[in-house]
Design a protein around this motif. Structure first.
Motif, PDB file in Angstrom:
ATOM      1  N   SER A 370       0.834  -1.211   0.000  1.00 26.92           N
ATOM      2  CA  SER A 370       0.000   0.000   0.000  1.00 26.92           C
ATOM      3  C   SER A 370       0.866   1.257   0.000  1.00 26.92           C
ATOM      4  N   ARG A 371       1.895   1.259   0.853  1.00 28.65           N
ATOM      5  CA  ARG A 371       2.787   2.423   0.888  1.00 28.65           C
ATOM      6  C   ARG A 371       3.524   2.587  -0.445  1.00 28.65           C
ATOM      7  N   SER A 372       3.887   1.481  -1.054  1.00 27.09           N
ATOM      8  CA  SER A 372       4.571   1.529  -2.335  1.00 27.09           C
ATOM      9  C   SER A 372       3.671   2.125  -3.415  1.00 27.09           C
ATOM     10  N   LEU A 373       2.394   1.736  -3.416  1.00 25.54           N
ATOM     11  CA  LEU A 373       1.453   2.277  -4.395  1.00 25.54           C
ATOM     12  C   LEU A 373       1.258   3.776  -4.193  1.00 25.54           C
ATOM     13  N   ALA A 374       1.132   4.198  -2.938  1.00 23.35           N
ATOM     14  CA  ALA A 374       0.945   5.625  -2.666  1.00 23.35           C
ATOM     15  C   ALA A 374       2.173   6.426  -3.083  1.00 23.35           C
ATOM     16  N   ALA A 375       3.357   5.885  -2.811  1.00 26.48           N
ATOM     17  CA  ALA A 375       4.591   6.578  -3.189  1.00 26.48           C
ATOM     18  C   ALA A 375       4.702   6.697  -4.706  1.00 26.48           C
ATOM     19  N   LYS A 376       4.312   5.638  -5.413  1.00 23.65           N
ATOM     20  CA  LYS A 376       4.354   5.695  -6.872  1.00 23.65           C
ATOM     21  C   LYS A 376       3.375   6.737  -7.386  1.00 23.65           C
ATOM     22  N   ARG A 377       2.176   6.790  -6.802  1.00 20.01           N
ATOM     23  CA  ARG A 377       1.211   7.815  -7.210  1.00 20.01           C
ATOM     24  C   ARG A 377       1.792   9.210  -7.033  1.00 20.01           C
ATOM     25  N   ALA A 378       2.423   9.431  -5.887  1.00 16.51           N
ATOM     26  CA  ALA A 378       3.008  10.750  -5.621  1.00 16.51           C
ATOM     27  C   ALA A 378       4.068  11.092  -6.665  1.00 16.51           C
ATOM     28  N   ASP A 379       4.899  10.125  -7.015  1.00 12.53           N
ATOM     29  CA  ASP A 379       5.964  10.369  -7.978  1.00 12.53           C
ATOM     30  C   ASP A 379       5.407  10.657  -9.373  1.00 12.53           C
ATOM     31  N   VAL A 380       4.410   9.869  -9.791  1.00 11.92           N
ATOM     32  CA  VAL A 380       3.878  10.047 -11.141  1.00 11.92           C
ATOM     33  C   VAL A 380       3.078  11.348 -11.242  1.00 11.92           C
ATOM     34  N   VAL A 381       2.290  11.660 -10.220  1.00 13.30           N
ATOM     35  CA  VAL A 381       1.546  12.923 -10.242  1.00 13.30           C
ATOM     36  C   VAL A 381       2.510  14.099 -10.310  1.00 13.30           C
ATOM     37  N   ALA A 382       3.637  13.996  -9.613  1.00  7.72           N
ATOM     38  CA  ALA A 382       4.635  15.067  -9.665  1.00  7.72           C
ATOM     39  C   ALA A 382       5.210  15.222 -11.064  1.00  7.72           C
ATOM     40  N   LYS A 383       5.216  14.144 -11.857  1.00  3.50           N
ATOM     41  CA  LYS A 383       5.717  14.231 -13.226  1.00  3.50           C
ATOM     42  C   LYS A 383       4.673  14.785 -14.182  1.00  3.50           C
ATOM     43  N   VAL A 384       3.415  14.326 -14.043  1.00  5.63           N
ATOM     44  CA  VAL A 384       2.385  14.791 -14.975  1.00  5.63           C
ATOM     45  C   VAL A 384       1.880  16.181 -14.612  1.00  5.63           C
ATOM     46  N   ALA A 385       2.054  16.582 -13.352  1.00  7.43           N
ATOM     47  CA  ALA A 385       1.648  17.919 -12.906  1.00  7.43           C
ATOM     48  C   ALA A 385       2.782  18.526 -12.088  1.00  7.43           C
ATOM     49  N   PRO A 386       3.902  18.885 -12.726  1.00  9.41           N
ATOM     50  CA  PRO A 386       5.073  19.370 -11.971  1.00  9.41           C
ATOM     51  C   PRO A 386       4.815  20.673 -11.219  1.00  9.41           C
ATOM     52  N   GLU A 387       3.742  21.384 -11.572  1.00 11.10           N
ATOM     53  CA  GLU A 387       3.419  22.615 -10.855  1.00 11.10           C
ATOM     54  C   GLU A 387       3.034  22.355  -9.405  1.00 11.10           C
ATOM     55  N   LEU A 388       2.489  21.158  -9.123  1.00 12.71           N
ATOM     56  CA  LEU A 388       2.032  20.876  -7.758  1.00 12.71           C
ATOM     57  C   LEU A 388       3.190  20.853  -6.754  1.00 12.71           C
ATOM     58  N   PRO A 389       4.265  20.101  -6.986  1.00  7.77           N
ATOM     59  CA  PRO A 389       5.386  20.183  -6.031  1.00  7.77           C
ATOM     60  C   PRO A 389       6.050  21.552  -6.027  1.00  7.77           C
ATOM     61  N   GLU A 390       5.970  22.279  -7.136  1.00  9.60           N
ATOM     62  CA  GLU A 390       6.522  23.628  -7.142  1.00  9.60           C
ATOM     63  C   GLU A 390       5.698  24.555  -6.242  1.00  9.60           C
ATOM     64  N   ILE A 391       4.382  24.427  -6.315  1.00  5.41           N
ATOM     65  CA  ILE A 391       3.505  25.284  -5.509  1.00  5.41           C
ATOM     66  C   ILE A 391       3.574  24.913  -4.031  1.00  5.41           C
ATOM     67  N   LEU A 392       3.546  23.607  -3.752  1.00  4.50           N
ATOM     68  CA  LEU A 392       3.475  23.136  -2.368  1.00  4.50           C
ATOM     69  C   LEU A 392       4.847  22.980  -1.728  1.00  4.50           C
ATOM     70  N   GLY A 393       5.905  22.986  -2.512  1.00  3.80           N
ATOM     71  CA  GLY A 393       7.245  22.903  -1.962  1.00  3.80           C
ATOM     72  C   GLY A 393       7.499  21.606  -1.227  1.00  3.80           C
ATOM     73  N   ASP A 394       8.224  21.696  -0.132  1.00  2.00           N
ATOM     74  CA  ASP A 394       8.608  20.505   0.628  1.00  2.00           C
ATOM     75  C   ASP A 394       7.406  19.776   1.216  1.00  2.00           C
ATOM     76  N   GLY A 395       6.275  20.440   1.289  1.00  2.00           N
ATOM     77  CA  GLY A 395       5.090  19.800   1.864  1.00  2.00           C
ATOM     78  C   GLY A 395       4.317  18.944   0.887  1.00  2.00           C
ATOM     79  N   TYR A 396       4.737  18.930  -0.396  1.00  2.00           N
ATOM     80  CA  TYR A 396       3.954  18.198  -1.395  1.00  2.00           C
ATOM     81  C   TYR A 396       3.827  16.720  -1.071  1.00  2.00           C
ATOM     82  N   ARG A 397       4.957  16.066  -0.823  1.00  2.00           N
ATOM     83  CA  ARG A 397       4.926  14.606  -0.704  1.00  2.00           C
ATOM     84  C   ARG A 397       4.102  14.160   0.509  1.00  2.00           C
ATOM     85  N   ALA A 398       4.325  14.798   1.658  1.00  2.28           N
ATOM     86  CA  ALA A 398       3.571  14.410   2.851  1.00  2.28           C
ATOM     87  C   ALA A 398       2.079  14.645   2.643  1.00  2.28           C
ATOM     88  N   ALA A 399       1.741  15.767   2.002  1.00  2.00           N
ATOM     89  CA  ALA A 399       0.327  16.062   1.756  1.00  2.00           C
ATOM     90  C   ALA A 399      -0.279  15.037   0.808  1.00  2.00           C
TER      91      ALA A 399
END
Length: 469
Positions: A370-399
């Protein structure tokens, strides 16, 4: 046809792939290609005579539903666009729920293992036949890596693959890194799997890297190929001369010289493991060159009981039960699809929606998956929507991980990115007003026409408050 030595083509390393010496062919993820035109890099490679094979990841042929006609048509179109000699997919399910279970549809965003049971085999075989009838070229299917295994399985992996080939004539894409992954995580013997599967059906072979953490092997495709994976490749080469061998890399791309070094290691392994001229190959595993797309010779039926394989849920060893397979039928019974649908939905719900672990699964191992799936989702979303980690900064992944804990993906990753942004805004985040304004505008620009629900009202109110400051 003979494919030779190849590498996975990815946009991030397109230039490096073109410059590599001795590349006979490449493989491209089918869903990442447009249906009406190719990237310039692939056009240049094709003009040089380099074969390009489309590799699908989204059909979910091991799922309970019949293959989606739209997805099959898209894969067929890419095969024709590339002039490919074959297409490949996976023995996996990637979604569950929906009409068969009268429940919401769930997307895994990942390749999940099919239960090695007669029911699941019946469903898979019919789905494969449907796919074969819809594709303009032969189909080859890949064995996947797994962190979990199903309880009460009736076949070993090799037996399951042999039955699949015998019933459908489909070819095999054998990933030796996945065999190594299943050895570490599930205690399955790669040599035994190779002994049981019909090596004459192999279309080509994948080699990839991974990493071990806390006793679990993660098939990352983002690390160098390890010696144990090359050892499995040598085991396979001692049995058969595969038509093609391909190096996969999907992330953390190294310099071109390191890719070239890994390709050299693959070539050296194949040379050293080749049986001496005139030597006798292992019984039942002829060492010979196979061409694509010639139909494979029938595999022997499953009859002998398998060697014991450990269960994920306990260290004790238990042997899968091998009973007589059901008689071939023109179509799979609704009951078999229903049973498969219920089982897969229960597992996927536990992995992505926080529901209880189904009976017979190890809850601790499910949490790792489950944790692996969530981590993969976070990584792929960051690639298809790179603005999100830019906007949220260091808080993106935890959020994002907090969001993904009990909110399954119901569409693709772009939909997931929008849903995540909406979730953050409804929850009152981000705390920084500038970031909140940027996220609000980002969401509004991409969400399209939607009814003014609670989320929209909150966003409008937030925007008004910011404008009034």
């Amino acid at each position: 046809m003979e494919l030779g030595i190849g590498i996975g083509w990815r946009p991030e390393i397109a230039h490096e792939v073109e410059a590599l010496a001795g590349i006979d062919w490449v493989e491209a993820v089918a869903e990442n290609l447009c249906a009406d035109h190719l990237p310039d890099s692939l056009v240049r490679l094709r003009e040089r005579g380099v074969t390009v094979v489309p590799h699908g990841v989204a059909l979910g042929l091991g799922g309970a539903d019949r293959p989606d006609p739209g997805r099959l048509a898209a894969l067929a179109a890419r095969a024709e666009l590339l002039g490919a000699p074959l297409v490949t997919e996976h023995i996996a399910f990637v979604r569950a729920g929906g009409p068969l279970t009268a429940s919401p549809g769930l997307e895994a965003g990942h390749l999940l293992p099919v239960p090695r049971t007669w029911d699941a085999l019946d469903v898979l075989c019919e789905n494969v036949r449907i796919a074969q009838d819809s594709l303009p070229v032969p189909l080859a299917l890949e064995n996947i890596a797994a962190l979990i295994t199903w309880p009460d399985e009736e076949l070993t992996e090799g037996q399951f693959l042999a039955e699949l080939v015998e019933r459908t004539g489909v070819r095999l894409l054998i990933d030796v890194a996945n065999l190594h992954t299943n050895h570490v995580n599930l205690g399955q013997d790669p040599a035994k799997a190779l002994d049981e599967l019909p090596v004459e059906a192999i279309a080509y072979v994948h080699v990839a890297g991974g990493v071990e953490k806390n006793g679990v092997w993660h098939d990352t495709h983002a690390h160098p190929v390890t010696a144990p994976v090359l050892e499995v490749l040598a085991e396979l080469r001692s049995r058969v001369d595969p038509p093609g061998v391909l190096l996969e890399r999907d992330d953390a791309f190294p310099p071109a010289r390191e890719l070239a070094g890994e390709l050299d290691a693959i070539r050296a392994t194949l040379r050293k493991a080749a049986p001496p001229a005139g030597s006798q190959a292992p019984v039942g595993s002829p060492a010979r060159t196979v061409t694509v797309p010639a139909a494979p010779a029938p595999a022997p039926p499953v009859s002998a009981p398998p060697t014991p394989a450990p269960s994920v849920s306990a260290p004790s060893v238990s042997a899968p039960t091998v009973s007589a397979p059901p008689a071939p039928a023109s179509s799979v019974s609704d009951a078999a699809r229903d049973r498969t649908a219920v089982a897969q939905t229960a597992l996927l719900s536990a992995l992505v929606a926080g529901t209880p672990a189904p009976a017979g699964f190890d809850p601790a191992r499910l949490r790792v998956q489950s944790r692996s799936l969530a981590a993969k989702r976070a990584d792929v979303v960051a690639k298809v929507a790179p603005e999100l980690p830019e906007i949220l900064g260091d808080g993106y992944r935890a959020a994002f991980l907090a969001y993904a804990g009990d909110r399954p993906m119901s569409g693709g990753y772009r939909r997931d990115a929008l849903d995540f942004a909406e979730h953050v805004l409804i929850a009152g985040g981000p705390a920084d007003p500038v970031a909140r304004r940027e996220l609000t505008y980002w969401w509004r620009d991409r969400s399209g026409s939607r009814p003014p629900g609670r989320a929209t009202r909150l966003i409008r109110a937030a925007r008004a408050a910011l404008v009034g400051r």
